[in-house]
Design a protein around this motif. Sequence first.
Motif, PDB file in Angstrom:
ATOM      1  N   ASP A  85       3.774 -15.997  14.496  1.00 15.58           N
ATOM      2  CA  ASP A  85       2.932 -14.986  13.836  1.00 15.58           C
ATOM      3  C   ASP A  85       2.821 -13.727  14.679  1.00 15.58           C
ATOM      4  N   SER A  86       3.282 -13.788  15.929  1.00 17.42           N
ATOM      5  CA  SER A  86       3.217 -12.614  16.798  1.00 17.42           C
ATOM      6  C   SER A  86       4.045 -11.488  16.197  1.00 17.42           C
ATOM      7  N   ALA A  87       3.420 -10.345  15.997  1.00 16.54           N
ATOM      8  CA  ALA A  87       4.064  -9.202  15.353  1.00 16.54           C
ATOM      9  C   ALA A  87       3.055  -8.068  15.323  1.00 16.54           C
ATOM     10  N   VAL A  88       3.492  -6.936  14.784  1.00 19.65           N
ATOM     11  CA  VAL A  88       2.555  -5.852  14.490  1.00 19.65           C
ATOM     12  C   VAL A  88       2.288  -5.879  12.990  1.00 19.65           C
ATOM     13  N   TYR A  89       1.036  -5.899  12.628  1.00 14.69           N
ATOM     14  CA  TYR A  89       0.643  -5.946  11.230  1.00 14.69           C
ATOM     15  C   TYR A  89       0.109  -4.574  10.834  1.00 14.69           C
ATOM     16  N   PHE A  90       0.682  -4.033   9.761  1.00 15.26           N
ATOM     17  CA  PHE A  90       0.264  -2.720   9.280  1.00 15.26           C
ATOM     18  C   PHE A  90      -0.408  -2.865   7.918  1.00 15.26           C
ATOM     19  N   CYS A  91      -1.522  -2.211   7.805  1.00 13.52           N
ATOM     20  CA  CYS A  91      -2.176  -2.037   6.524  1.00 13.52           C
ATOM     21  C   CYS A  91      -1.724  -0.687   5.972  1.00 13.52           C
ATOM     22  N   ALA A  92      -1.637  -0.558   4.659  1.00 15.24           N
ATOM     23  CA  ALA A  92      -1.255   0.712   4.053  1.00 15.24           C
ATOM     24  C   ALA A  92      -1.951   0.836   2.706  1.00 15.24           C
ATOM     25  N   SER A  93      -2.033   2.062   2.211  1.00 13.84           N
ATOM     26  CA  SER A  93      -2.597   2.265   0.879  1.00 13.84           C
ATOM     27  C   SER A  93      -1.796   3.330   0.154  1.00 13.84           C
ATOM     28  N   SER A  94      -1.841   3.265  -1.163  1.00 10.98           N
ATOM     29  CA  SER A  94      -1.205   4.285  -1.998  1.00 10.98           C
ATOM     30  C   SER A  94      -1.907   4.282  -3.347  1.00 10.98           C
ATOM     31  N   GLN A  95      -1.572   5.251  -4.150  1.00  7.54           N
ATOM     32  CA  GLN A  95      -2.138   5.313  -5.488  1.00  7.54           C
ATOM     33  C   GLN A  95      -1.104   4.768  -6.458  1.00  7.54           C
ATOM     34  N   PRO A  96      -1.467   3.864  -7.359  1.00  4.21           N
ATOM     35  CA  PRO A  96      -0.471   3.289  -8.262  1.00  4.21           C
ATOM     36  C   PRO A  96       0.298   4.357  -9.013  1.00  4.21           C
ATOM     37  N   GLY A  97       1.535   4.066  -9.247  1.00  6.57           N
ATOM     38  CA  GLY A  97       2.409   5.028  -9.906  1.00  6.57           C
ATOM     39  C   GLY A  97       3.743   4.957  -9.245  1.00  6.57           C
ATOM     40  N   SER A  98       4.649   5.722  -9.706  1.00  4.81           N
ATOM     41  CA  SER A  98       6.018   5.557  -9.236  1.00  4.81           C
ATOM     42  C   SER A  98       6.369   6.474  -8.091  1.00  4.81           C
ATOM     43  N   ASP A  99       5.528   7.389  -7.732  1.00  2.28           N
ATOM     44  CA  ASP A  99       5.978   8.389  -6.757  1.00  2.28           C
ATOM     45  C   ASP A  99       4.869   8.832  -5.825  1.00  2.28           C
ATOM     46  N   THR A 100       4.241   7.865  -5.212  1.00  2.00           N
ATOM     47  CA  THR A 100       3.190   8.257  -4.284  1.00  2.00           C
ATOM     48  C   THR A 100       3.443   7.683  -2.902  1.00  2.00           C
ATOM     49  N   GLU A 101       3.038   8.471  -1.930  1.00  2.00           N
ATOM     50  CA  GLU A 101       3.239   8.133  -0.531  1.00  2.00           C
ATOM     51  C   GLU A 101       2.336   6.991  -0.120  1.00  2.00           C
ATOM     52  N   ALA A 102       2.833   6.127   0.725  1.00  2.00           N
ATOM     53  CA  ALA A 102       2.017   5.091   1.348  1.00  2.00           C
ATOM     54  C   ALA A 102       1.536   5.602   2.691  1.00  2.00           C
ATOM     55  N   PHE A 103       0.251   5.477   2.926  1.00  2.00           N
ATOM     56  CA  PHE A 103      -0.341   5.874   4.202  1.00  2.00           C
ATOM     57  C   PHE A 103      -0.619   4.607   5.001  1.00  2.00           C
ATOM     58  N   PHE A 104      -0.187   4.628   6.258  1.00  2.00           N
ATOM     59  CA  PHE A 104      -0.303   3.437   7.095  1.00  2.00           C
ATOM     60  C   PHE A 104      -1.473   3.545   8.076  1.00  2.00           C
ATOM     61  N   GLY A 105      -2.048   2.389   8.370  1.00  2.00           N
ATOM     62  CA  GLY A 105      -2.975   2.302   9.487  1.00  2.00           C
ATOM     63  C   GLY A 105      -2.192   2.320  10.786  1.00  2.00           C
ATOM     64  N   GLN A 106      -2.910   2.277  11.899  1.00  2.00           N
ATOM     65  CA  GLN A 106      -2.254   2.410  13.201  1.00  2.00           C
ATOM     66  C   GLN A 106      -1.594   1.131  13.675  1.00  2.00           C
ATOM     67  N   GLY A 107      -1.802   0.050  12.933  1.00  2.00           N
ATOM     68  CA  GLY A 107      -1.162  -1.206  13.284  1.00  2.00           C
ATOM     69  C   GLY A 107      -2.041  -2.074  14.174  1.00  2.00           C
ATOM     70  N   THR A 108      -1.857  -3.369  14.068  1.00  2.00           N
ATOM     71  CA  THR A 108      -2.518  -4.344  14.934  1.00  2.00           C
ATOM     72  C   THR A 108      -1.445  -5.194  15.573  1.00  2.00           C
ATOM     73  N   ARG A 109      -1.364  -5.108  16.896  1.00  2.00           N
ATOM     74  CA  ARG A 109      -0.368  -5.924  17.603  1.00  2.00           C
ATOM     75  C   ARG A 109      -0.984  -7.276  17.904  1.00  2.00           C
ATOM     76  N   LEU A 110      -0.520  -8.302  17.207  1.00  2.00           N
ATOM     77  CA  LEU A 110      -1.008  -9.660  17.382  1.00  2.00           C
ATOM     78  C   LEU A 110      -0.060 -10.426  18.291  1.00  2.00           C
ATOM     79  N   THR A 111      -0.605 -10.997  19.341  1.00  2.00           N
ATOM     80  CA  THR A 111       0.175 -11.821  20.259  1.00  2.00           C
ATOM     81  C   THR A 111      -0.445 -13.202  20.306  1.00  2.00           C
ATOM     82  N   VAL A 112       0.328 -14.198  19.930  1.00  2.00           N
ATOM     83  CA  VAL A 112      -0.147 -15.578  19.959  1.00  2.00           C
ATOM     84  C   VAL A 112       0.491 -16.267  21.160  1.00  2.00           C
ATOM     85  N   VAL A 113      -0.369 -16.832  22.013  1.00  2.00           N
ATOM     86  CA  VAL A 113       0.134 -17.446  23.254  1.00  2.00           C
ATOM     87  C   VAL A 113      -0.150 -18.957  23.259  1.00  2.00           C
TER      88      VAL A 113
END
Lengths: 113, 113
Positions: A85-113
């Motif tokens: 599961d170790s990875a960077v997880y990004f949240c994003a949002s957009s407005q429904p429709g066929s041509d809208t930009e997705a805006f990303f959060g800054q990411g969460t770096r998850l490290t499982v040890v």
Amino acid sequence: DTAVSQTPKYLVTQMGNDKSIKCEQNLGHDTMYWYKQDSKKFLKIMFSYNNKELIINETVPNRFSPKSPDKAHLNLHINSLELGDSAVYFCASSQPGSDTEAFFGQGTRLTVV
Amino acid sequence: GENVEQHPSTLSVQEGDSAVIKCTYSDSASNYFPWYKQELGKRPQLIIDIRSNVGEKKDQRIAVTLNKTAKHFSLHITETQPEDSAVYFCAATIGGSASKIIFGSGTRLSIRP
């Protein structure tokens, strides 16, 4: 005035633990996503929610459970964490429709040890 | 299912030269094609996009072309500069209420001084 914010930015935890990542957007978008970016930089869609309803679940293990209390929030809860599961997880949002930009959060770096 | 393929995975060019990244998509219903740039440790950010009713779009040193018949689209960066070094992702979206943004596997672009 951050558009999409997620917390925490870094998360280090032991195998078997349960953890949550929170995401909030102030853009008024109806659609929110979770993406996983592994060490090879692939951006894989995990979930998509539209107005609090699950739209897409891309064969993600059921240890991953998204929760959307309202359309501005999409949290990701992970049970029984595994090394893979170790990875960077990004949240994003957009407005429904066929041509809208997705805006990303800054990411969460998850490290499982 | 929907798929976006991106080539090359890595690209190194001399500063001042041009760089071209190519993508293909599988779903003919795709109608919006954004390109994202991800700098090291940062979130992906939109740099240019093209809609299915347009064949080419240019923004300063960056241009994108779309061939709907062949399901190809490409990113062209001219007069490359050191700050262009990053990972670039192409993407394709399917619109409607179940918006889904599928990303290519990424291209790591390095600009040699």
